[in-house]
Design an enzyme around this catalytic site. Structure first.
Site, PDB file in Angstrom:
ATOM      1  N   GLY A  29       2.543  -6.227 -10.878  1.00 33.52           N
ATOM      2  CA  GLY A  29       1.365  -6.213 -10.019  1.00 33.52           C
ATOM      3  C   GLY A  29       0.949  -4.793  -9.706  1.00 33.52           C
ATOM      4  O   GLY A  29       1.687  -3.832  -9.947  1.00 33.52           O
ATOM      5  N   GLY A  31      -1.590  -2.529  -6.698  1.00 32.95           N
ATOM      6  CA  GLY A  31      -2.429  -2.515  -5.509  1.00 32.95           C
ATOM      7  C   GLY A  31      -3.084  -1.164  -5.352  1.00 32.95           C
ATOM      8  O   GLY A  31      -3.044  -0.323  -6.262  1.00 32.95           O
ATOM      9  N   GLY A  32      -3.669  -0.933  -4.194  1.00 35.96           N
ATOM     10  CA  GLY A  32      -4.354   0.326  -3.971  1.00 35.96           C
ATOM     11  C   GLY A  32      -3.413   1.512  -3.914  1.00 35.96           C
ATOM     12  O   GLY A  32      -3.805   2.635  -4.178  1.00 35.96           O
ATOM     13  N   MET A  33      -2.137   1.265  -3.555  1.00 31.29           N
ATOM     14  CA  MET A  33      -1.201   2.362  -3.335  1.00 31.29           C
ATOM     15  C   MET A  33      -0.120   2.481  -4.407  1.00 31.29           C
ATOM     16  O   MET A  33       0.508   3.523  -4.526  1.00 31.29           O
ATOM     17  CB  MET A  33      -0.514   2.197  -1.973  1.00 31.29           C
ATOM     18  CG  MET A  33      -1.466   2.209  -0.809  1.00 31.29           C
ATOM     19  SD  MET A  33      -2.318   3.780  -0.632  1.00 31.29           S
ATOM     20  CE  MET A  33      -3.968   3.194  -0.236  1.00 31.29           C
ATOM     21  N   LYS A  51       8.699   0.642  -8.314  1.00 32.32           N
ATOM     22  CA  LYS A  51       7.341   0.931  -7.875  1.00 32.32           C
ATOM     23  C   LYS A  51       7.032   2.405  -8.092  1.00 32.32           C
ATOM     24  O   LYS A  51       7.856   3.268  -7.805  1.00 32.32           O
ATOM     25  CB  LYS A  51       7.181   0.570  -6.397  1.00 32.32           C
ATOM     26  CG  LYS A  51       5.766   0.717  -5.852  1.00 32.32           C
ATOM     27  CD  LYS A  51       5.704   0.244  -4.407  1.00 32.32           C
ATOM     28  CE  LYS A  51       4.297   0.394  -3.838  1.00 32.32           C
ATOM     29  NZ  LYS A  51       4.214  -0.071  -2.426  1.00 32.32           N
ATOM     30  N   ASP A 150      -0.943  -2.844   7.226  1.00 30.08           N
ATOM     31  CA  ASP A 150      -1.574  -3.615   6.155  1.00 30.08           C
ATOM     32  C   ASP A 150      -0.939  -4.997   6.044  1.00 30.08           C
ATOM     33  O   ASP A 150      -0.697  -5.500   4.946  1.00 30.08           O
ATOM     34  CB  ASP A 150      -1.472  -2.877   4.818  1.00 30.08           C
ATOM     35  CG  ASP A 150      -2.508  -3.370   3.794  1.00 30.08           C
ATOM     36  OD1 ASP A 150      -3.492  -4.027   4.204  1.00 30.08           O
ATOM     37  OD2 ASP A 150      -2.334  -3.100   2.593  1.00 30.08           O
TER      38      ASP A 150
END
Length: 397
Positions: A29, A31-33, A51, A150
Site C-alpha cells: 500500500g 499513502g501520502g507519507m 515502510k 490522522d
C-alpha cells in the site's frame, strides 16, 4: 544505470534485501507519507512490513520539500520507538537502504476498519470492543505526549486475531514545542479532521478525540459525519455544521452510543468528553472474560481480546480458517420469522461457502438457520427437511 540509492523516489523491487535481513516480497500500500511493503525477516522467518518515505519524483526540484518528508519519516520512527502498546504494531528495526530510510514493523494479518465495516454492522459488544481498543491506544499516545493527528478507518487495522491496531503515525506530533515539526501546511484527512485543525491550531489531544468521534460515526452509519455535497466544502462543514443524528441513516442505533459520538463531534474542544468518559460509556457493553462468543459470530471477532485474551494469536500469524468476515444467515430485514425463500437463500449461501472450501462457515449458516426455523415453525415441521438434509450432506451422512 541509476539505483534506488540515487533516486529516492523509486520503489523497492521484489527480492531486494534491506539491512541484510528484510527481503522485500511485494508492495502492500501507499499513502501520502509512506509506501509499505510485505517482506520476510530472514532472521526470524516471519513476515514484516517495511515502510519507506513517499517521495514524489519531482522532489529533487524542492530541497525544502524533501527535508520535510524525510523529517516526518524520521520523527515517525522516533515516536513509534517511544510507543510500546498492544494495539500499535511494534518497530522491529530502523535503517537505510542507500540514502533511503526504512522502518521494519510487525506485520498484521487483517484488513482496514473501512473494509470491516463494509462487511459487518457491529453490534453493541463489537462496537464497544473496537471503540475501547482505539480509545485506550489514544490514551497511551497522549500520556506519552504524542497526538496521532490522522485517526480514521483506513488507519485502523482489524487483525484476524481480533485485535484492532492503530497505524500510520506519519504526521503524529509530540505535544512539546518541537522545533522540527515540518508542518507548513495542513496535513491529514479532511473527512476525519477536527475543526481547529483547519484553523492551524497547535496539536492537542481533543483533536484526536474529534477524529475518534468521526470513526464512531462511521462505525454506526457506514459513512463519515460530513461528505462533499456540492454546497459546502468539508472544511466549512466541520467548522460550521452539526452532523446529522446517526439515526437518520440507520435504524436501531443505541441512543447512548449516538449521544457519545455526537458529543465527541462538538465544535468547541472543551465540550468534548475525555477518553475516560468515553471508556465509561463503552465499558458496560464490553464482553467479560469467559463470555461466550457472539451468536452469530462475525470474523474477525473483535471481542476475542476481551472474552478470551489468552487465546489471541500473534498478529503476523494467519488465521487457521475463514480469513474473511462471515456472518451466519440472518432473516432479512431482521424479522423474527422465516419464509421458504429465506431458507432457500441460506442453503444457497451455505452451499457456496462449502464449495469454496469453507465448511466451517457453511456449518454455522445451516446451524443458525435450523435454530431460527425451529423457533418459527416448531420441531418436526416439514420446512425443516431441506435444512436437515443439507446438514447431513455437509457432515457426510
Amino acid at each position: 544505470m541509476t539505483s534506488m540509492a540515487d533516486n529516492p523516489g523509486a520503489s523497492l523491487m521484489g527480492g531486494v534485501v534491506l539491512g541484510q535481513r528484510f527481503q522485500v516480497v511485494e508492495q502492500k500500500g501507499a499513502g501520502g507519507m509512506g509506501v509499505a511493503y510485505r517482506a520476510l525477516d530472514l532472521e526470524t522467518r516471519k513476515q514484516v512490513i517495511v515502510k519507506i518515505p513517499q517521495v514524489p519524483a519531482t522532489v529533487d526540484l524542492d530541497f525544502e520539500a524533501r527535508r520535510r518528508i524525510m523529517g516526518r519519516f524520521d520523527r515517525e520512527g522516533r515516536l513509534l520507538n517511544e510507543l510500546e502498546h498492544f494495539n500499535i504494531p511494534a518497530v522491529i528495526d530502523r535503517g537505510e537502504y542507500g540514502s533511503v530510510p526504512y522502518l521494519a514493523m510487525t506485520y498484521i494479518h487483517g484488513d482496514k476498519l473501512t473494509k470491516y465495516r463494509q462487511n459487518t454492522v457491529p453490534r453493541l459488544a463489537e462496537f464497544a470492543a473496537i471503540g475501547s481498543s482505539v480509545a485506550k491506544t489514544l490514551a497511551a499516545c497522549h500520556s506519552t505526549g504524542i497526538v496521532h493527528r490522522d485517526l480514521k478507518p483506513d488507519n485502523l487495522l482489524v487483525g484476524e486475531n481480533g485485535v484492532v491496531y492503530v497505524i500510520d503515525f506519519g504526521i503524529a506530533l509530540p505535544l512539546n514545542k518541537d522545533t522540527s515539526r515540518y508542518t507548513r501546511n495542513f496535513v491529514g484527512t479532511d473527512d476525519y479532521s477536527a475543526p481547529e485543525r483547519f484553523l492551524g491550531a497547535e496539536p492537542v489531544e481533543q483533536s484526536d478525540l474529534y477524529s475518534l468521534g468521526c470513526v464512531f460515526y462511521h462505525l454506526l452509519t457506514g459513512r463519515p459525519p460530513f461528505v462533499v455535497d456540492g454546497r459546502k466544502t468539508l472544511e466549512k462543514q466541520h467548522l460550521e455544521d452539526s452532523p446529522a443524528p446517526p439515526s437518520r441513516f440507520v435504524a436501531d442505533v443505541d441512543p447512548g452510543l449516538a449521544d457519545l459520538t455526537l458529543a465527541l463531534l462538538e465544535k468547541k474542544m472543551e465540550d468534548r468528553p475525555g477518553i475516560e468518559a468515553v471508556l465509561e460509556v463503552l465499558r458496560p457493553h464490553l464482553p467479560t472474560v469467559g463470555a461466550l462468543e457472539p451468536n452469530p459470530v462475525s470474523l474477525p471477532d473483535v471481542t476475542i481480546p476481551y472474552r478470551t485474551p489468552d487465546a489471541v494469536h500473534p498478529p503476523e500469524a494467519a488465521a487457521g480458517h475463514r480469513s474473511t468476515s462471515v456472518r451466519p444467515f440472518r432473516a432479512r430485514e431482521r424479522r423474527d420469522f422465516l419464509t421458504e425463500a429465506d431458507i432457500v437463500e441460506a442453503i444457497r449461501q451455505a452451499t457456496f461457502e462449502h464449495d469454496s472450501g469453507d465448511g466451517a462457515a457453511a456449518a454455522l449458516i445451516l446451524t443458525e438457520l435450523r435454530s431460527q426455523a425451529i423457533e418459527t415453525f416448531g420441531e418436526g415441521n416439514p420446512k425443516l427437511v431441506p435444512i436437515e438434509r443439507a446438514l447431513n450432506l455437509l457432515e457426510g451422512r
